[in-house]
Design a protein around this motif. Structure first.
Motif, PDB file in Angstrom:
ATOM      1  N   ALA A   1     -15.760   5.731  -8.044  1.00  0.00           N
ATOM      2  CA  ALA A   1     -14.774   6.136  -9.052  1.00  0.00           C
ATOM      3  C   ALA A   1     -15.108   7.489  -9.661  1.00  0.00           C
ATOM      4  N   ASP A   2     -16.373   7.901  -9.586  1.00  0.00           N
ATOM      5  CA  ASP A   2     -16.802   9.178 -10.164  1.00  0.00           C
ATOM      6  C   ASP A   2     -16.939  10.289  -9.126  1.00  0.00           C
ATOM      7  N   LEU A   3     -16.670  10.010  -7.849  1.00  0.00           N
ATOM      8  CA  LEU A   3     -16.802  11.037  -6.822  1.00  0.00           C
ATOM      9  C   LEU A   3     -15.750  12.117  -7.000  1.00  0.00           C
ATOM     10  N   ASP A   4     -16.134  13.348  -6.706  1.00  0.00           N
ATOM     11  CA  ASP A   4     -15.188  14.462  -6.744  1.00  0.00           C
ATOM     12  C   ASP A   4     -14.410  14.503  -5.435  1.00  0.00           C
ATOM     13  N   VAL A   5     -13.100  14.380  -5.542  1.00  0.00           N
ATOM     14  CA  VAL A   5     -12.223  14.446  -4.374  1.00  0.00           C
ATOM     15  C   VAL A   5     -11.187  15.522  -4.644  1.00  0.00           C
ATOM     16  N   THR A   6     -10.977  16.414  -3.707  1.00  0.00           N
ATOM     17  CA  THR A   6     -10.014  17.493  -3.901  1.00  0.00           C
ATOM     18  C   THR A   6      -8.636  17.057  -3.414  1.00  0.00           C
ATOM     19  N   PRO A   7      -7.569  17.604  -3.990  1.00  0.00           N
ATOM     20  CA  PRO A   7      -6.223  17.270  -3.522  1.00  0.00           C
ATOM     21  C   PRO A   7      -6.086  17.542  -2.019  1.00  0.00           C
ATOM     22  N   GLY A   8      -5.517  16.585  -1.311  1.00  0.00           N
ATOM     23  CA  GLY A   8      -5.369  16.712   0.138  1.00  0.00           C
ATOM     24  C   GLY A   8      -6.548  16.179   0.932  1.00  0.00           C
ATOM     25  N   GLU A   9      -7.613  15.732   0.228  1.00  0.00           N
ATOM     26  CA  GLU A   9      -8.806  15.232   0.917  1.00  0.00           C
ATOM     27  C   GLU A   9      -8.738  13.727   1.112  1.00  0.00           C
ATOM     28  N   HIS A  10      -9.083  13.287   2.307  1.00  0.00           N
ATOM     29  CA  HIS A  10      -9.244  11.861   2.600  1.00  0.00           C
ATOM     30  C   HIS A  10     -10.727  11.626   2.866  1.00  0.00           C
ATOM     31  N   MET A  11     -11.418  11.120   1.861  1.00  0.00           N
ATOM     32  CA  MET A  11     -12.845  10.853   1.981  1.00  0.00           C
ATOM     33  C   MET A  11     -13.047   9.422   2.476  1.00  0.00           C
TER      34      MET A  11
ATOM     35  N   HIS B   1       0.839  -1.209   0.000  1.00  0.00           N
ATOM     36  CA  HIS B   1       0.000   0.000   0.000  1.00  0.00           C
ATOM     37  C   HIS B   1       0.872   1.256   0.000  1.00  0.00           C
ATOM     38  N   LEU B   2       1.915   1.254   0.817  1.00  0.00           N
ATOM     39  CA  LEU B   2       2.834   2.396   0.859  1.00  0.00           C
ATOM     40  C   LEU B   2       3.540   2.593  -0.479  1.00  0.00           C
ATOM     41  N   ASN B   3       3.953   1.500  -1.095  1.00  0.00           N
ATOM     42  CA  ASN B   3       4.625   1.605  -2.390  1.00  0.00           C
ATOM     43  C   ASN B   3       3.727   2.275  -3.421  1.00  0.00           C
ATOM     44  N   VAL B   4       2.451   1.930  -3.403  1.00  0.00           N
ATOM     45  CA  VAL B   4       1.510   2.521  -4.366  1.00  0.00           C
ATOM     46  C   VAL B   4       1.350   4.014  -4.097  1.00  0.00           C
ATOM     47  N   LEU B   5       1.199   4.383  -2.838  1.00  0.00           N
ATOM     48  CA  LEU B   5       1.035   5.801  -2.504  1.00  0.00           C
ATOM     49  C   LEU B   5       2.270   6.617  -2.880  1.00  0.00           C
ATOM     50  N   TRP B   6       3.462   6.075  -2.620  1.00  0.00           N
ATOM     51  CA  TRP B   6       4.688   6.778  -3.014  1.00  0.00           C
ATOM     52  C   TRP B   6       4.718   6.982  -4.524  1.00  0.00           C
ATOM     53  N   ALA B   7       4.390   5.953  -5.272  1.00  0.00           N
ATOM     54  CA  ALA B   7       4.438   6.061  -6.732  1.00  0.00           C
ATOM     55  C   ALA B   7       3.443   7.093  -7.245  1.00  0.00           C
ATOM     56  N   ILE B   8       2.227   7.088  -6.705  1.00  0.00           N
ATOM     57  CA  ILE B   8       1.223   8.069  -7.123  1.00  0.00           C
ATOM     58  C   ILE B   8       1.682   9.478  -6.780  1.00  0.00           C
ATOM     59  N   ALA B   9       2.228   9.658  -5.581  1.00  0.00           N
ATOM     60  CA  ALA B   9       2.654  10.985  -5.132  1.00  0.00           C
ATOM     61  C   ALA B   9       3.751  11.559  -6.020  1.00  0.00           C
ATOM     62  N   HIS B  10       4.657  10.711  -6.469  1.00  0.00           N
ATOM     63  CA  HIS B  10       5.810  11.204  -7.212  1.00  0.00           C
ATOM     64  C   HIS B  10       5.616  11.197  -8.729  1.00  0.00           C
ATOM     65  N   LEU B  11       4.667  10.411  -9.212  1.00  0.00           N
ATOM     66  CA  LEU B  11       4.538  10.255 -10.657  1.00  0.00           C
ATOM     67  C   LEU B  11       3.178  10.646 -11.214  1.00  0.00           C
ATOM     68  N   SER B  12       2.122  10.588 -10.394  1.00  0.00           N
ATOM     69  CA  SER B  12       0.770  10.749 -10.935  1.00  0.00           C
ATOM     70  C   SER B  12      -0.179  11.272  -9.861  1.00  0.00           C
TER      71      SER B  12
ATOM     72  N   LYS C   1      -2.927  14.213   3.261  1.00  0.00           N
ATOM     73  CA  LYS C   1      -2.577  15.557   3.739  1.00  0.00           C
ATOM     74  C   LYS C   1      -1.139  15.920   3.393  1.00  0.00           C
ATOM     75  N   MET C   2      -0.221  14.986   3.623  1.00  0.00           N
ATOM     76  CA  MET C   2       1.208  15.265   3.470  1.00  0.00           C
ATOM     77  C   MET C   2       1.583  15.558   2.029  1.00  0.00           C
ATOM     78  N   TRP C   3       0.961  14.812   1.088  1.00  0.00           N
ATOM     79  CA  TRP C   3       1.334  14.924  -0.322  1.00  0.00           C
ATOM     80  C   TRP C   3       0.229  15.520  -1.191  1.00  0.00           C
ATOM     81  N   GLY C   4      -0.874  15.922  -0.587  1.00  0.00           N
ATOM     82  CA  GLY C   4      -1.951  16.532  -1.373  1.00  0.00           C
ATOM     83  C   GLY C   4      -2.616  15.570  -2.328  1.00  0.00           C
ATOM     84  N   LEU C   5      -2.770  14.315  -1.900  1.00  0.00           N
ATOM     85  CA  LEU C   5      -3.366  13.294  -2.757  1.00  0.00           C
ATOM     86  C   LEU C   5      -4.886  13.265  -2.612  1.00  0.00           C
ATOM     87  N   LYS C   6      -5.530  12.687  -3.618  1.00  0.00           N
ATOM     88  CA  LYS C   6      -6.985  12.503  -3.604  1.00  0.00           C
ATOM     89  C   LYS C   6      -7.264  11.047  -3.210  1.00  0.00           C
TER      90      LYS C   6
END
Length: 393
Positions: A285-295, A122-133, A202-207
């Motif tokens: 998959a269609d929900l609107d999520v803002t960067p930094g939001e944990h829904m 799970h951490l590996n996926v989050l790191w990859a998304i944060a740095h690449l996508s 929060k730390m990386w501004g991910l959705k």
């Protein structure tokens, strides 16, 4: 992109997403669940074809070419970065979990494997998304069992202010999620997953969306229910290690075996059908999520005791008997019966739910009856106990 795409949930979500939308869907898996099933002596109800063969069958039946597969080891951070960089997916659904509480409690090795698979990958996926996508929406399959040992009358979706009394004085906790407590290592790993989601969003501004998933029951969805679509079948476990409660009960029913209830049967579980789960994830998959939001969403329709589940099934077939076994699990006996807040996006699925539950049970009985001669009753009774093994002399 659906991680865990060879699995019960992952394959089903991929099939539904590909058939019902025009999205390009990439399934990702490393097949470790197949190895774990062999080690645990588990069996599947329907022969499980490879993802490649199921995809070829999907293309033949539906005439669409928007479903593909990649073999990836999520514990390898470079492999994860490569697959994220290759596709830069709009949505990643992470269903690549070791999903069994009994498996996680069966040995030190399997407890560690549960945390490695569920947390490190799970951490590996989050790191990859944060740095690449980092525009990717990340949907993590969590578990409603994270709250199983929290004695509360209400499970809210988001953060709230809480008060408590100590030594006659009132104290406050501001803007916190409801405390979560587990009774096994699998659910403890899911609590860790949840907190990592909150930190990284929060730390990386991910959705990020965490789906606190109730126990899923069901064998099929409309795309693969009919006999002529057996080649699209999902993994269906009915054993005591990987099989969920209704799926085990259904297989017991069709072979005339008593339904085996652990303990007094008063322990309650959240439930949702595989059919409703697929419908809801398409909405997530269609929900609107803002960067930094944990829904957070709670994906469930029913909350029933194990005895109530057994009794509802017995009402369908009055000859069915119910046996009560000594509970091999450590399960909480709270005083409160919590109400669970449901996200606005899926409240419609909550309507007419009792009729749908009966219909889904009937569909499962019809489906399992086709394979009744292949059901092995020797793998249904529990062997894993929550108590630690006695010390060796």
């Amino acid at each position: 992109m659906i991680l865990g795409g060879d699995g019960y949930l992952g394959w089903t979500l991929g099939l539904a997403m590909a058939h019902r939308t025009d999205r390009q869907v990439v399934l990702v898996d490393n097949f470790v669940k197949r190895r774990w099933e062999k080690e645990a002596g588990a069996k599947v109800l329907v022969p499980l074809e490879s993802p490649q063969r199921r995809i070829a069958e999907y293309e033949r039946i539906f005439g669409k070419h928007n479903l593909s597969f990649e073999k990836v080891e999520l514990l390898d951070p470079e492999a994860v970065e490569h697959i994220i960089a290759k596709y830069r997916p709009a949505v990643v659904i992470n269903a690549a979990q070791q999903p069994s509480a009994p498996f996680s409690m069966s040995s030190a090795k399997n407890a560690a494997a549960t945390f490695s698979n569920n947390v490190a990958a799970h951490l590996n996926v989050l790191w990859a998304i944060a740095h690449l996508s980092n525009a990717t929406k990340y949907i993590k399959v969590g578990s409603g069992g994270c709250y199983m040992a929290t004695d509360t009358d209400y499970v809210p979706l988001g953060k709230n202010d809480f008060t408590f009394e100590l030594d006659g004085q009132q104290h406050k906790v501001l803007q916190s999620f409801l405390p979560m407590q587990a009774t096994d290592f699998y659910h403890q790993s899911k609590i860790t997953d949840f907190l990592i989601d909150d930190l990284c969003s929060k730390m990386w501004g991910l959705k990020v969306i965490t789906v606190q998933q109730a126990t899923i029951f069901g064998a099929t969805i409309p795309e693969n229910h009919w006999t002529e679509r057996e080649g699209l079948a999902a993994r269906f476990n009915y054993d005591a290690v990987f099989g969920t409660v209704i799926n085990r009960f259904i297989c017991q029913m069709v072979i005339g075996h008593p339904l085996t209830v652990y303990g007094d049967g008063t322990q309650k579980t959240g439930l949702i059908s595989l059919t409703d789960t697929a419908v809801n994830f398409l909405k997530f998959a269609d929900l609107d999520v803002t960067p930094g939001e944990h829904m957070v969403v709670h994906n469930y329709t029913h909350r029933l005791s194990i005895s109530e589940i057994a009794e509802r099934l017995a009402n369908i077939s009055p000859s069915t008997k119910i046996n009560y076994l000594t509970n091999p699990r450590e399960e909480p006996t709270g005083k409160l019966d919590p109400q669970v807040e449901v996200h606005e996006a899926i409240k419609a699925v909550d309507s007419n739910k009792d009729a749908r539950l009966r219909e889904e049970m009937a569909n499962m009985l019809e489906f399992a009856s086709r394979y009744k001669d292949d059901i092995d009753p020797s793998i249904i009774l529990p062997e894993v106990k929550w108590l630690a093994a006695e010390k060796k002399a």
